[in-house]
Design a protein around this motif. Structure first.
Motif, PDB file in Angstrom:
ATOM      1  N   LYS A  39       8.126  -1.889  12.098  1.00 17.91           N
ATOM      2  CA  LYS A  39       9.255  -1.213  11.655  1.00 17.91           C
ATOM      3  C   LYS A  39       9.069  -0.133  10.431  1.00 17.91           C
ATOM      4  O   LYS A  39       8.247  -0.241   9.771  1.00 17.91           O
ATOM      5  CB  LYS A  39      10.298  -2.430  10.974  1.00 17.91           C
ATOM      6  CG  LYS A  39      10.461  -3.264  12.141  1.00 17.91           C
ATOM      7  CD  LYS A  39      11.698  -4.402  11.598  1.00 17.91           C
ATOM      8  CE  LYS A  39      11.789  -5.686  12.331  1.00 17.91           C
ATOM      9  NZ  LYS A  39      10.522  -6.762  11.739  1.00 17.91           N
ATOM     10  N   SER A  40      10.049   0.801  10.741  1.00 11.51           N
ATOM     11  CA  SER A  40       9.972   1.905   9.608  1.00 11.51           C
ATOM     12  C   SER A  40      11.460   2.228   9.299  1.00 11.51           C
ATOM     13  O   SER A  40      12.218   2.181   9.972  1.00 11.51           O
ATOM     14  CB  SER A  40       8.953   2.775   9.988  1.00 11.51           C
ATOM     15  OG  SER A  40       9.460   3.687  11.072  1.00 11.51           O
ATOM     16  N   LYS A  41      11.470   2.967   8.082  1.00 12.13           N
ATOM     17  CA  LYS A  41      12.723   3.527   7.639  1.00 12.13           C
ATOM     18  C   LYS A  41      12.400   4.764   6.927  1.00 12.13           C
ATOM     19  O   LYS A  41      11.472   4.727   5.986  1.00 12.13           O
ATOM     20  CB  LYS A  41      13.708   2.573   6.814  1.00 12.13           C
ATOM     21  CG  LYS A  41      14.809   3.098   6.018  1.00 12.13           C
ATOM     22  CD  LYS A  41      15.341   1.895   5.498  1.00 12.13           C
ATOM     23  CE  LYS A  41      16.996   2.536   4.942  1.00 12.13           C
ATOM     24  NZ  LYS A  41      17.822   1.686   4.286  1.00 12.13           N
ATOM     25  N   VAL A  42      13.199   5.801   7.146  1.00 12.64           N
ATOM     26  CA  VAL A  42      12.944   7.262   6.407  1.00 12.64           C
ATOM     27  C   VAL A  42      13.852   7.505   5.670  1.00 12.64           C
ATOM     28  O   VAL A  42      15.096   7.313   6.069  1.00 12.64           O
ATOM     29  CB  VAL A  42      12.708   8.289   7.490  1.00 12.64           C
ATOM     30  CG1 VAL A  42      12.382   9.485   6.841  1.00 12.64           C
ATOM     31  CG2 VAL A  42      11.434   7.903   8.725  1.00 12.64           C
ATOM     32  N   LEU A  43      13.650   8.037   4.444  1.00 11.57           N
ATOM     33  CA  LEU A  43      14.582   8.283   3.305  1.00 11.57           C
ATOM     34  C   LEU A  43      14.140   9.610   3.008  1.00 11.57           C
ATOM     35  O   LEU A  43      12.977   9.848   2.733  1.00 11.57           O
ATOM     36  CB  LEU A  43      14.776   7.268   2.503  1.00 11.57           C
ATOM     37  CG  LEU A  43      15.224   5.836   2.481  1.00 11.57           C
ATOM     38  CD1 LEU A  43      15.033   4.732   1.447  1.00 11.57           C
ATOM     39  CD2 LEU A  43      16.554   5.867   2.954  1.00 11.57           C
ATOM     40  N   HIS A  62       7.197   1.262   5.609  1.00 10.03           N
ATOM     41  CA  HIS A  62       6.733   0.604   6.912  1.00 10.03           C
ATOM     42  C   HIS A  62       6.714  -0.770   6.683  1.00 10.03           C
ATOM     43  O   HIS A  62       6.619  -1.453   5.582  1.00 10.03           O
ATOM     44  CB  HIS A  62       5.462   1.249   7.074  1.00 10.03           C
ATOM     45  CG  HIS A  62       5.356   2.507   7.323  1.00 10.03           C
ATOM     46  ND1 HIS A  62       5.548   3.215   8.852  1.00 10.03           N
ATOM     47  CD2 HIS A  62       5.258   3.566   6.653  1.00 10.03           C
ATOM     48  CE1 HIS A  62       5.587   4.489   8.758  1.00 10.03           C
ATOM     49  NE2 HIS A  62       5.081   4.726   7.646  1.00 10.03           N
ATOM     50  N   THR A  63       6.950  -1.380   7.753  1.00 13.62           N
ATOM     51  CA  THR A  63       6.336  -2.881   7.655  1.00 13.62           C
ATOM     52  C   THR A  63       5.120  -3.032   8.532  1.00 13.62           C
ATOM     53  O   THR A  63       4.887  -2.270   9.243  1.00 13.62           O
ATOM     54  CB  THR A  63       7.503  -4.014   8.221  1.00 13.62           C
ATOM     55  OG1 THR A  63       7.506  -3.684   9.800  1.00 13.62           O
ATOM     56  CG2 THR A  63       9.049  -3.770   7.627  1.00 13.62           C
ATOM     57  N   GLY A  95       0.865  -1.202  -0.098  1.00 16.41           N
ATOM     58  CA  GLY A  95       0.103   0.041   0.122  1.00 16.41           C
ATOM     59  C   GLY A  95       0.960   1.232   0.019  1.00 16.41           C
ATOM     60  O   GLY A  95       1.932   1.322   0.800  1.00 16.41           O
ATOM     61  N   ALA A  96       0.394   2.375  -0.582  1.00 20.94           N
ATOM     62  CA  ALA A  96       1.188   3.718  -0.583  1.00 20.94           C
ATOM     63  C   ALA A  96       0.143   4.720  -0.328  1.00 20.94           C
ATOM     64  O   ALA A  96      -0.994   4.633  -0.957  1.00 20.94           O
ATOM     65  CB  ALA A  96       1.908   3.752  -1.847  1.00 20.94           C
ATOM     66  N   ALA A  97       0.576   5.423   0.371  1.00 25.79           N
ATOM     67  CA  ALA A  97      -0.050   6.924   0.385  1.00 25.79           C
ATOM     68  C   ALA A  97       0.507   8.021   0.253  1.00 25.79           C
ATOM     69  O   ALA A  97       1.716   8.485   0.971  1.00 25.79           O
ATOM     70  CB  ALA A  97      -0.771   6.790   1.877  1.00 25.79           C
ATOM     71  N   ILE A  98       0.023   9.086  -0.640  1.00 31.41           N
ATOM     72  CA  ILE A  98       0.742  10.238  -0.846  1.00 31.41           C
ATOM     73  C   ILE A  98       0.106  11.561   0.089  1.00 31.41           C
ATOM     74  O   ILE A  98      -1.165  11.510  -0.342  1.00 31.41           O
ATOM     75  CB  ILE A  98       0.734  10.519  -2.234  1.00 31.41           C
ATOM     76  CG1 ILE A  98       1.801   9.633  -3.148  1.00 31.41           C
ATOM     77  CG2 ILE A  98       1.100  12.109  -2.601  1.00 31.41           C
ATOM     78  CD1 ILE A  98       1.703   9.555  -4.566  1.00 31.41           C
ATOM     79  N   PRO A 113       9.853  -8.665   6.223  1.00 34.25           N
ATOM     80  CA  PRO A 113      10.880  -8.702   7.567  1.00 34.25           C
ATOM     81  C   PRO A 113      11.450  -7.401   7.854  1.00 34.25           C
ATOM     82  O   PRO A 113      11.638  -6.888   8.783  1.00 34.25           O
ATOM     83  CB  PRO A 113      11.750  -9.866   7.235  1.00 34.25           C
ATOM     84  CG  PRO A 113      11.333 -10.507   6.067  1.00 34.25           C
ATOM     85  CD  PRO A 113      10.468  -9.712   5.283  1.00 34.25           C
ATOM     86  N   ALA A 114      11.776  -6.419   6.730  1.00 31.33           N
ATOM     87  CA  ALA A 114      12.460  -5.210   6.825  1.00 31.33           C
ATOM     88  C   ALA A 114      11.768  -4.258   5.863  1.00 31.33           C
ATOM     89  O   ALA A 114      10.971  -4.785   4.791  1.00 31.33           O
ATOM     90  CB  ALA A 114      13.838  -5.361   6.452  1.00 31.33           C
ATOM     91  N   PRO A 115      11.548  -3.059   6.160  1.00 30.22           N
ATOM     92  CA  PRO A 115      10.881  -2.065   5.262  1.00 30.22           C
ATOM     93  C   PRO A 115      11.400  -2.411   3.685  1.00 30.22           C
ATOM     94  O   PRO A 115      12.708  -2.415   3.352  1.00 30.22           O
ATOM     95  CB  PRO A 115      11.332  -0.658   5.806  1.00 30.22           C
ATOM     96  CG  PRO A 115      11.682  -1.014   7.211  1.00 30.22           C
ATOM     97  CD  PRO A 115      12.211  -2.308   7.222  1.00 30.22           C
ATOM     98  N   VAL A 116      10.380  -2.290   2.766  1.00 25.95           N
ATOM     99  CA  VAL A 116      10.494  -2.720   1.384  1.00 25.95           C
ATOM    100  C   VAL A 116      10.904  -1.777   0.715  1.00 25.95           C
ATOM    101  O   VAL A 116      10.201  -0.641   0.645  1.00 25.95           O
ATOM    102  CB  VAL A 116       9.312  -3.402   0.886  1.00 25.95           C
ATOM    103  CG1 VAL A 116       9.508  -3.334  -0.637  1.00 25.95           C
ATOM    104  CG2 VAL A 116       9.008  -4.815   1.437  1.00 25.95           C
TER     105      VAL A 116
END
Ligand code: THU
Length: 130
Positions: free
Chosen positions: A108-112, A103-104, A24-27, A77-80
């Protein structure tokens, strides 16, 4: 509604019978609205579309123009990381400093930034015709 909630909800509507992997994606657009997308696969595999591409299409179809922030979620398992094609698609509509949060489903989450997502992006500035 938060971007995470919007992405989480739309992920459940993904059509992914072949990979069995829902994204899923949200903008949040610069105009202040939220647009969502999910992956939509096809039996002719390359015709499938990613969640990010769907959210961008919804943003443009909805009359908004630019990405202020984007969130993506998958059950992994890790943010895609977004695929290469989606990185280029996001870069078309987002400034280099825009935040991309991956996000998973288990929290878990990772910001770029967009610049981190696609260093050395090909842009209109590389063409002397524009
Ligand atoms: N997918 C996305 O929708 N976004 C990503 O960032 C990674 C991959 C989809 C494409 C395909 O339907 C499935 O996930 C497996 O690759």
């Amino acid at each position: 509604m938060s971007l995470l909630t919007a992405a989480t909800e739309v992920r459940l509507r993904a059509y992914s019978p072949y990979s069995r992997f829902k994204v899923g994606a949200a903008i949040l657009s610069v105009e202040g609205r939220v647009h969502v997308g999910c992956n939509v696969e096809n039996v002719a595999y390359p015709e499938g579309t990613c969640a990010e591409a769907g959210a961008i299409a919804a943003m443009i179809a909805g009359g908004d123009t630019r990405i202020a922030e984007i969130a993506v979620i998958a059950d992994s398992p890790a943010p895609v990381p977004c695929c290469g094609g989606c990185r280029q698609k996001i870069a078309e509509f987002a400034d280099q400093g825009v935040r991309v949060t991956l996000h998973t489903t288990d929290g878990k989450s990772k910001v770029l930034t967009v610049a981190e997502l696609l260093p050395g992006v090909f842009s209109a500035a590389h063409m002397d015709k524009i």
